[in-house]
Design a protein around this motif. Structure first.
Motif, PDB file in Angstrom:
ATOM      1  N   ALA A 162       0.812  -1.218   0.000  1.00  0.00           N
ATOM      2  CA  ALA A 162       0.000   0.000   0.000  1.00  0.00           C
ATOM      3  C   ALA A 162       0.846   1.267   0.000  1.00  0.00           C
ATOM      4  O   ALA A 162       0.420   2.298  -0.524  1.00  0.00           O
ATOM      5  CB  ALA A 162      -0.956  -0.008   1.193  1.00  0.00           C
ATOM      6  N   SER A 163       2.050   1.215   0.568  1.00  0.00           N
ATOM      7  CA  SER A 163       2.867   2.429   0.625  1.00  0.00           C
ATOM      8  C   SER A 163       3.458   2.796  -0.731  1.00  0.00           C
ATOM      9  O   SER A 163       3.730   3.966  -0.997  1.00  0.00           O
ATOM     10  CB  SER A 163       3.982   2.274   1.663  1.00  0.00           C
ATOM     11  OG  SER A 163       4.892   1.281   1.260  1.00  0.00           O
ATOM     12  N   SER A 164       3.639   1.823  -1.606  1.00  0.00           N
ATOM     13  CA  SER A 164       4.192   2.108  -2.932  1.00  0.00           C
ATOM     14  C   SER A 164       3.154   1.961  -4.048  1.00  0.00           C
ATOM     15  O   SER A 164       3.457   2.247  -5.208  1.00  0.00           O
ATOM     16  CB  SER A 164       5.368   1.164  -3.219  1.00  0.00           C
ATOM     17  OG  SER A 164       4.915  -0.175  -3.284  1.00  0.00           O
ATOM     18  N   ASN A 165       1.948   1.501  -3.692  1.00  0.00           N
ATOM     19  CA  ASN A 165       0.890   1.250  -4.678  1.00  0.00           C
ATOM     20  C   ASN A 165       1.351   0.303  -5.782  1.00  0.00           C
ATOM     21  O   ASN A 165       1.129   0.535  -6.963  1.00  0.00           O
ATOM     22  CB  ASN A 165       0.353   2.559  -5.262  1.00  0.00           C
ATOM     23  CG  ASN A 165      -0.444   3.339  -4.253  1.00  0.00           C
ATOM     24  OD1 ASN A 165      -1.200   2.761  -3.480  1.00  0.00           O
ATOM     25  ND2 ASN A 165      -0.266   4.643  -4.239  1.00  0.00           N
ATOM     26  N   LEU A 166       1.991  -0.787  -5.340  1.00  0.00           N
ATOM     27  CA  LEU A 166       2.460  -1.815  -6.262  1.00  0.00           C
ATOM     28  C   LEU A 166       1.867  -3.166  -5.869  1.00  0.00           C
ATOM     29  O   LEU A 166       1.706  -3.463  -4.683  1.00  0.00           O
ATOM     30  CB  LEU A 166       3.984  -1.900  -6.247  1.00  0.00           C
ATOM     31  CG  LEU A 166       4.711  -0.674  -6.797  1.00  0.00           C
ATOM     32  CD1 LEU A 166       6.198  -0.743  -6.479  1.00  0.00           C
ATOM     33  CD2 LEU A 166       4.484  -0.531  -8.295  1.00  0.00           C
ATOM     34  N   VAL A 167       1.564  -3.966  -6.873  1.00  0.00           N
ATOM     35  CA  VAL A 167       1.043  -5.316  -6.680  1.00  0.00           C
ATOM     36  C   VAL A 167       2.126  -6.284  -7.152  1.00  0.00           C
ATOM     37  O   VAL A 167       2.772  -6.054  -8.177  1.00  0.00           O
ATOM     38  CB  VAL A 167      -0.264  -5.532  -7.469  1.00  0.00           C
ATOM     39  CG1 VAL A 167      -0.733  -6.972  -7.376  1.00  0.00           C
ATOM     40  CG2 VAL A 167      -1.341  -4.576  -6.972  1.00  0.00           C
ATOM     41  N   TYR A 168       2.318  -7.353  -6.397  1.00  0.00           N
ATOM     42  CA  TYR A 168       3.306  -8.376  -6.729  1.00  0.00           C
ATOM     43  C   TYR A 168       2.585  -9.695  -6.981  1.00  0.00           C
ATOM     44  O   TYR A 168       1.862 -10.176  -6.115  1.00  0.00           O
ATOM     45  CB  TYR A 168       4.319  -8.533  -5.595  1.00  0.00           C
ATOM     46  CG  TYR A 168       5.147  -7.289  -5.401  1.00  0.00           C
ATOM     47  CD1 TYR A 168       6.364  -7.139  -6.049  1.00  0.00           C
ATOM     48  CD2 TYR A 168       4.698  -6.247  -4.592  1.00  0.00           C
ATOM     49  CE1 TYR A 168       7.122  -5.991  -5.892  1.00  0.00           C
ATOM     50  CE2 TYR A 168       5.445  -5.092  -4.427  1.00  0.00           C
ATOM     51  CZ  TYR A 168       6.655  -4.970  -5.080  1.00  0.00           C
ATOM     52  OH  TYR A 168       7.395  -3.825  -4.933  1.00  0.00           O
ATOM     53  N   CYS A 169       2.789 -10.243  -8.159  1.00  0.00           N
ATOM     54  CA  CYS A 169       2.228 -11.545  -8.531  1.00  0.00           C
ATOM     55  C   CYS A 169       3.363 -12.552  -8.476  1.00  0.00           C
ATOM     56  O   CYS A 169       4.378 -12.382  -9.177  1.00  0.00           O
ATOM     57  CB  CYS A 169       1.640 -11.494  -9.934  1.00  0.00           C
ATOM     58  SG  CYS A 169       0.375 -10.224 -10.168  1.00  0.00           S
ATOM     59  N   SER A 171      -5.824  -6.273   7.255  1.00  0.00           N
ATOM     60  CA  SER A 171      -6.096  -5.393   6.121  1.00  0.00           C
ATOM     61  C   SER A 171      -5.493  -4.003   6.305  1.00  0.00           C
ATOM     62  O   SER A 171      -5.290  -3.286   5.338  1.00  0.00           O
ATOM     63  CB  SER A 171      -7.603  -5.291   5.879  1.00  0.00           C
ATOM     64  OG  SER A 171      -8.242  -4.792   7.032  1.00  0.00           O
ATOM     65  N   SER A 172      -5.189  -3.635   7.521  1.00  0.00           N
ATOM     66  CA  SER A 172      -4.587  -2.330   7.793  1.00  0.00           C
ATOM     67  C   SER A 172      -3.067  -2.341   7.638  1.00  0.00           C
ATOM     68  O   SER A 172      -2.427  -1.301   7.752  1.00  0.00           O
ATOM     69  CB  SER A 172      -4.946  -1.877   9.213  1.00  0.00           C
ATOM     70  OG  SER A 172      -4.460  -2.826  10.150  1.00  0.00           O
ATOM     71  N   ALA A 173      -2.478  -3.496   7.357  1.00  0.00           N
ATOM     72  CA  ALA A 173      -1.029  -3.614   7.240  1.00  0.00           C
ATOM     73  C   ALA A 173      -0.522  -2.884   5.998  1.00  0.00           C
ATOM     74  O   ALA A 173      -1.245  -2.712   5.021  1.00  0.00           O
ATOM     75  CB  ALA A 173      -0.620  -5.084   7.171  1.00  0.00           C
ATOM     76  N   ARG A 174       0.740  -2.490   6.059  1.00  0.00           N
ATOM     77  CA  ARG A 174       1.371  -1.818   4.921  1.00  0.00           C
ATOM     78  C   ARG A 174       1.351  -2.696   3.676  1.00  0.00           C
ATOM     79  O   ARG A 174       1.176  -2.227   2.561  1.00  0.00           O
ATOM     80  CB  ARG A 174       2.806  -1.468   5.282  1.00  0.00           C
ATOM     81  CG  ARG A 174       3.582  -0.915   4.123  1.00  0.00           C
ATOM     82  CD  ARG A 174       5.035  -0.712   4.441  1.00  0.00           C
ATOM     83  NE  ARG A 174       5.763  -0.752   3.169  1.00  0.00           N
ATOM     84  CZ  ARG A 174       7.030  -0.987   3.063  1.00  0.00           C
ATOM     85  NH1 ARG A 174       7.754  -1.214   4.126  1.00  0.00           N
ATOM     86  NH2 ARG A 174       7.602  -1.003   1.897  1.00  0.00           N
ATOM     87  N   SER A 175       1.525  -3.988   3.871  1.00  0.00           N
ATOM     88  CA  SER A 175       1.525  -4.940   2.775  1.00  0.00           C
ATOM     89  C   SER A 175       0.695  -6.149   3.194  1.00  0.00           C
ATOM     90  O   SER A 175       0.878  -6.669   4.294  1.00  0.00           O
ATOM     91  CB  SER A 175       2.969  -5.361   2.462  1.00  0.00           C
ATOM     92  OG  SER A 175       3.024  -6.211   1.355  1.00  0.00           O
TER      93      SER A 175
END
Length: 182
Positions: free
Chosen positions: A104-111, A143-147
């Motif tokens: 969430a801090s970088s707005n990136l998704v990792y698959c 759900s509130s975690a950074r990632s």
């Protein structure tokens, strides 16, 4: 925020090396998946401590998994929505149940994909292979975690099919370019 889409106590069948299924509890399944993820750690004890203290462990790509980094805006465009629970439902279908998490801090998704997926040339994404490190969230991260996970692996070794990731990225880029994104 990411809502939980998986039940922690469900019972599932896992395949063992002989190809037969064994019924296991949710806790046993989670432990097996953690062990698989931790196989990518340089030091398992350190990775466990990182998960306990900060919710994210630094794991090495190239052994258990590699990863494809996708901007969240492309995933939101592909899904046609910004609500994380709905994105998780979309990704379950688009990635054929393969695991993905969001930072969430970088707005990136990792698959997570199979190691040595090969020549990845999708615009706006980055392939993380051998010698790359990845901050992987603990399973069941709040759900509130950074990632936290959009989709946790259902079993040890479960990864996304690279062609499914490519298709999702291509569709998201198309929708974003056409102005039909979320």
């Amino acid at each position: 925020m990411v809502e939980r889409t998986q039940e922690p106590s469900r019972t599932v069948a896992l395949s063992n090396s002989s190809g037969t299924g064994a019924v296991v509890t949710g806790a046993e399944r989670q432990h097996a998946i953690e062990q698989w993820l931790l196989a990518a750690a340089d030091d398992e004890l350190t990775a466990r401590q990182q998960w306990r203290k900060g919710g994210i462990a630094l794991l090495r790509c190239g052994k258990s998994f590699d990863a494809v980094r996708v901007p969240l805006v492309i995933v939101e465009a592909a899904a046609g929505m910004t609500e994380h629970i709905m994105i998780a439902a979309y990704l379950h279908e688009a990635l054929l149940g393969g695991p993905a998490f969001v930072d969430a801090s970088s707005n990136l998704v990792y698959c997570l994909v199979v190691p040595s997926t090969g020549h990845w040339r999708e615009p706006d994404t980055e392939y993380l292979g051998a010698d790359s490190y990845l901050g992987v969230p603990v399973l069941r991260a709040p759900s509130s975690a950074r990632s936290c996970w959009f989709l946790e692996p259902d079993w040890p070794g479960m990864v996304c099919r690279p062609d499914a990731v490519k298709q999702m990225v291509t569709f998201g880029r198309f929708r974003a370019a056409m102005g039909t994104s979320a």
